[in-house]
Design a protein around this motif. Structure first.
Motif, short mmCIF file in Angstrom:
data_model
loop_
_atom_site.label_atom_id
_atom_site.label_comp_id
_atom_site.label_asym_id
_atom_site.label_seq_id
_atom_site.Cartn_x
_atom_site.Cartn_y
_atom_site.Cartn_z
N ILE A 215 -9.94 97.44 -10.47
CA ILE A 215 -9.46 96.89 -9.44
C ILE A 215 -8.46 97.78 -8.73
O ILE A 215 -7.66 98.10 -9.71
CB ILE A 215 -8.79 95.16 -9.64
N ILE A 216 -7.70 97.83 -7.87
CA ILE A 216 -6.44 99.25 -7.45
C ILE A 216 -5.40 97.88 -6.59
O ILE A 216 -5.89 97.21 -5.88
CB ILE A 216 -6.72 100.04 -6.54
N LYS A 217 -4.69 98.17 -8.14
CA LYS A 217 -3.55 96.54 -7.51
C LYS A 217 -2.26 97.69 -6.52
O LYS A 217 -1.85 96.05 -5.73
CB LYS A 217 -2.82 96.00 -8.58
N GLU A 218 -2.39 98.29 -5.97
CA GLU A 218 -1.20 99.16 -5.35
C GLU A 218 -1.62 100.16 -4.42
O GLU A 218 -2.75 101.29 -5.02
CB GLU A 218 0.23 99.71 -6.11
N ARG A 219 -1.44 100.53 -3.89
CA ARG A 219 -2.05 101.78 -2.57
C ARG A 219 -1.64 102.89 -3.41
O ARG A 219 -0.75 103.46 -3.50
CB ARG A 219 -1.14 101.91 -1.61
N LEU A 220 -2.85 103.72 -3.62
CA LEU A 220 -2.87 105.14 -4.17
C LEU A 220 -2.67 105.93 -3.48
O LEU A 220 -3.16 106.19 -2.44
CB LEU A 220 -4.36 105.26 -4.89
#
Length: 223
Positions: A215-220
Motif C-alpha cells: 500500500i502506498i500511504k503517501e505520495r511518491l
C-alpha cells in the motif's frame, strides 16, 4: 523539392515501406516542406504535434529531461531520419523533445492526412501498430528513468507504475513485490532495492501487508 524526391523520402520511412505505389504517392502529395532554425523545437516532450517530420537536410537532437532541467541526448537525427511516428499512430504526446541542432529542412505530414491515406481494411494492422508503439513508449520511459533518476527515484516510479487505485482512492500493488525483479527493472542491486524499500517502509511511505501486497500511504515523488 520535386515530387519524386518527396516520394523517395517517404519510401525510406519503415512505417510506409509496405504501401502500394498509389498509397505512397498519396502520402507524398500531402507533405509540406518546413524549415527549422538552429535551436528551434521540432516537437516537445509531453505535447502533441499530430505530425510526422522527415529530415531533408541538417541535424536534430532527440532529448529527454526531468523536472530539474537535466537533459540526456537519446539520439542525433540526420538526413532521411524521421520523428513523430509514434504520436502519428497513437495520438499521444511525444515521449521526447526534438531540437534542430543546425538549420534543418523537413517534410511534414499531418496526422489527418496520414489517416486519410490509410489503406482500407487496416483496422487490425493499425491495432498492432498501436501495441508496438505502447511498448516503445514504455522502453523510452525506462531509458529516461535509468538516465535521469537515482535508485530511489527509479524504485518510486516503478512502484507507482505497478499500483492501482481502489474504490477508496488507495494506491495498492495487489501482488508480492519481488526485490530481485524490482532490481532488474530499475538497474540496481537487490541489496540496494531492499534498502530503499526498507527506508520507505520505515518512513511510512509504503506498507507491506502480510500477503505481500504493498500500500502506498503517501505520495511518491522521485524520492
Amino acid at each position: 523539392m520535386s515530387m519524386l524526391s518527396n516520394l523517395d523520402l517517404i519510401r525510406r520511412v519503415p512505417l510506409f515501406s509496405m504501401l502500394t505505389a498509389d498509397q505512397a504517392q498519396a502520402i507524398a502529395d500531402s507533405v509540406v516542406k518546413r524549415r527549422f532554425r538552429r535551436g528551434e523545437l521540432v516537437v516537445e516532450q509531453g505535447r502533441k504535434s499530430n505530425a510526422l517530420f522527415i529530415l531533408l537536410n541538417g541535424r536534430a537532437r532527440v532529448l529527454t529531461s526531468d523536472t530539474r532541467g537535466r537533459e540526456v541526448i537519446l539520439a542525433v537525427l540526420e538526413s532521411g531520419d524521421y520523428v513523430g511516428e509514434m504520436s502519428l499512430i497513437d495520438n499521444e504526446p511525444h515521449s521526447a523533445t526534438v531540437r534542430a541542432e543546425i538549420q534543418t529542412d523537413m517534410l511534414v505530414l499531418q496526422r489527418s492526412d496520414f489517416a486519410r491515406c490509410l489503406p482500407e481494411h487496416s483496422t487490425l494492422s493499425y491495432a498492432i501498430l498501436r501495441g508496438l508503439v505502447r511498448r516503445l513508449r514504455n522502453a523510452d520511459r525506462q531509458i529516461e528513468s535509468l538516465a535521469l533518476l537515482d535508485v530511489y527515484g527509479r524504485v518510486a516510479r516503478t512502484l507507482l507504475d505497478m499500483a492501482e487505485t481502489d474504490a477508496d482512492g488507495v494506491q495498492i500493488i495487489r501482488h508480492k513485490v519481488s526485490r530481485q525483479d524490482m532490481a532488474k527493472v530499475v538497474g540496481a542491486s537487490r541489496e540496494m532495492v531492499s534498502r530503499v524499500m526498507k527506508d520507505l517502509e520505515e518512513r511510512g511511505v509504503i506498507e507491506t501487508q502480510d500477503n505481500g501486497f504493498v500500500i502506498i500511504k503517501e505520495r511518491l515523488q522521485n524520492e
